[in-house]
Write an enzyme that holds these catalytic residues in place. Structure first.
Site, PDB file in Angstrom:
ATOM      1  N   PHE A  81       0.827  -1.195   0.000  1.00  0.00           N
ATOM      2  CA  PHE A  81       0.000   0.000   0.000  1.00  0.00           C
ATOM      3  C   PHE A  81       0.869   1.256   0.000  1.00  0.00           C
ATOM      4  CE2 PHE A  81      -2.342  -3.224   2.401  1.00  0.00           C
ATOM      5  CZ  PHE A  81      -3.647  -3.124   1.923  1.00  0.00           C
ATOM      6  N   ASP A  82       0.468   2.245  -0.766  1.00  0.00           N
ATOM      7  CA  ASP A  82       0.963   3.602  -0.558  1.00  0.00           C
ATOM      8  C   ASP A  82       0.285   4.134   0.708  1.00  0.00           C
ATOM      9  OD1 ASP A  82       2.096   6.146  -0.952  1.00  0.00           O
ATOM     10  OD2 ASP A  82       0.394   6.789  -2.177  1.00  0.00           O
ATOM     11  N   GLY A  83       0.785   5.245   1.218  1.00  0.00           N
ATOM     12  CA  GLY A  83       0.201   5.805   2.439  1.00  0.00           C
ATOM     13  C   GLY A  83      -0.851   6.864   2.164  1.00  0.00           C
ATOM     14  N   PHE A 104      -1.162  -0.860  -4.319  1.00  0.00           N
ATOM     15  CA  PHE A 104      -2.143   0.222  -4.418  1.00  0.00           C
ATOM     16  C   PHE A 104      -1.455   1.577  -4.286  1.00  0.00           C
ATOM     17  CE2 PHE A 104      -4.585  -3.360  -2.589  1.00  0.00           C
ATOM     18  CZ  PHE A 104      -5.676  -3.400  -3.451  1.00  0.00           C
TER      19      PHE A 104
END
Length: 376
Positions: A219-221, A336
């Site tokens: 995941f991106d943040g 993502f």
């Protein structure tokens, strides 16, 4: 459906636009529970089958996948766009015994089913599992080829929603969807606006091997797990102001983003393995891959996750460096991100990337699937 406005208004009640009263909602819920109990009893009384029974939707983590995300249908889509729906349907019927090739979400789905297999070994009667739903606007006539392809690969996908050209978005809530993956960026945008975790799938430009024993999700943040509040400051005021803002608000949790719920779902399943002393052999591993700098803006991210009661297995703060090379080392089944240039960079090096159209970044980049991508 009629295109005339009068016909549309006359059919509004039939289309389900009139809300139910509380009493009607309660009666419907009771009826649904009774129907499910009857269906379960019927299934349990059947001769034993090798196929596991799908979990109850209320207990499951439902992942809805479009046919073009699950399978490679680039050629099929071209026929539809150039020759029309009738030729497209005829082509599918003539080739219904020819399995479709895997698409960008295929190995992610396979990994979800591997997690289910491990959970069923440890918790034979538990229904807190992944439930994969094929959510497509394909016509029912195309369903035979989709079913044959699913059976060819041994996938356990029992729930289908084929809407015959209509948008399937309205069904996502009815199917209690936790995550929706599609190759259609417009439908993904609709789902995001409806509050459903969603992403547009992109095929990797290279074939890389995936771990078949562990589901890996990266995941991106900002604007993915978290809101885009900090990203807005970067875009509008620059990095120095962003660093000041994050240090001033280090102990204030960030608001949640569209994929926070899915990370939470993964965390719940991980804890089921930990409870059986399977932490070191857990078939789920999560990664935070962010462009943030650790020293300048990383503490707020980690403290936010802690305040949510969520763990991330690995956190990688890249300080603006490209994400593609790191993702090659991780080899996630899905990554993502809200920024298209990160999606494209990951894609070029072999990572299956999923664009989350959320937040201020969408003013600068739009997700446009490249169906003519050539594998290298």
């Amino acid at each position: 459906m009629s295109s005339s406005s009068s016909a549309t208004s006359q059919s509004s009640s039939a289309c389900g636009n009139i809300p139910l009263t509380p009493a009607q909602e309660q009666a419907a819920a009771v009826g649904a529970e009774q129907d499910w109990a009857a269906a379960k009893a019927f299934y349990d009384n059947l001769v034993s089958t090798k196929r596991p029974r799908p979990p109850k939707p209320q207990n499951a983590i439902t992942v809805a996948v479009s046919s073009r995300a699950l399978f490679d249908m680039v050629k099929d889509r071209k026929i539809y766009e150039e020759k029309g729906v009738e030729t497209y349907v005829k082509y599918q019927e003539e080739n219904e015994n020819v399995p479709l090739k895997p698409g960008p979400a295929f190995y992610f789905v396979k990994a979800l089913e591997q997690v289910n297999a491990r959970l069923r070994e440890l918790y034979p009667n538990d229904e807190e599992l992944f439930d994969i739903v094929l959510m497509t606007n394909n016509h029912a006539q195309v369903g035979v080829r989709l079913i044959n392809s699913i059976n060819h690969y041994g996938l356990s996908i029992e729930r289908f929603c084929m809407t015959g050209g209509e948008s399937p978005i309205g069904y996502l809530t009815a199917y209690l969807t936790n995550l929706y993956l599609s190759a259609d960026s417009e439908k993904v945008q609709e789902a995001i606006e409806a509050g459903i975790a969603s992403a547009t799938m992109f095929t990797a430009n290279k074939d890389i091997p995936y771990c078949d024993k562990q589901l890996r999700v990266a995941f991106d943040g900002d604007a993915v797990l978290f809101s885009d509040e900090s990203e807005q400051i970067v875009k509008e005021h620059g990095l120095d102001r962003f660093f000041e803002h994050e240090q001033m608000n280090e102990n204030k949790p960030l608001a949640q983003g569209p994929l926070k719920g899915f990370l939470e779902d993964l965390g719940k399943l991980q804890k089921k393995f930990y409870a059986k002393d399977e932490r070191l052999d857990c078939p789920i591993r999560t990664y935070l891959v962010t462009a943030r700098s650790a020293a300048s803006s990383g503490a707020r991210v980690l403290k936010t996750l802690r305040s949510w009661g969520l763990e991330i297995d690995e956190a990688l703060f890249l300080a603006g460096a490209p994400k593609g090379p790191i993702l090659v080392k991780i080899r996630p089944h899905i990554f993502f991100d809200d920024q298209m240039f990160h999606i494209e960079g990951a894609q070029q090096l072999g990572t299956v990337a999923a664009h989350v159209p959320y937040g201020i970044g969408q003013k600068y980049y739009k997700s446009k699937p490249k169906d003519d991508t050539v594998k290298k």
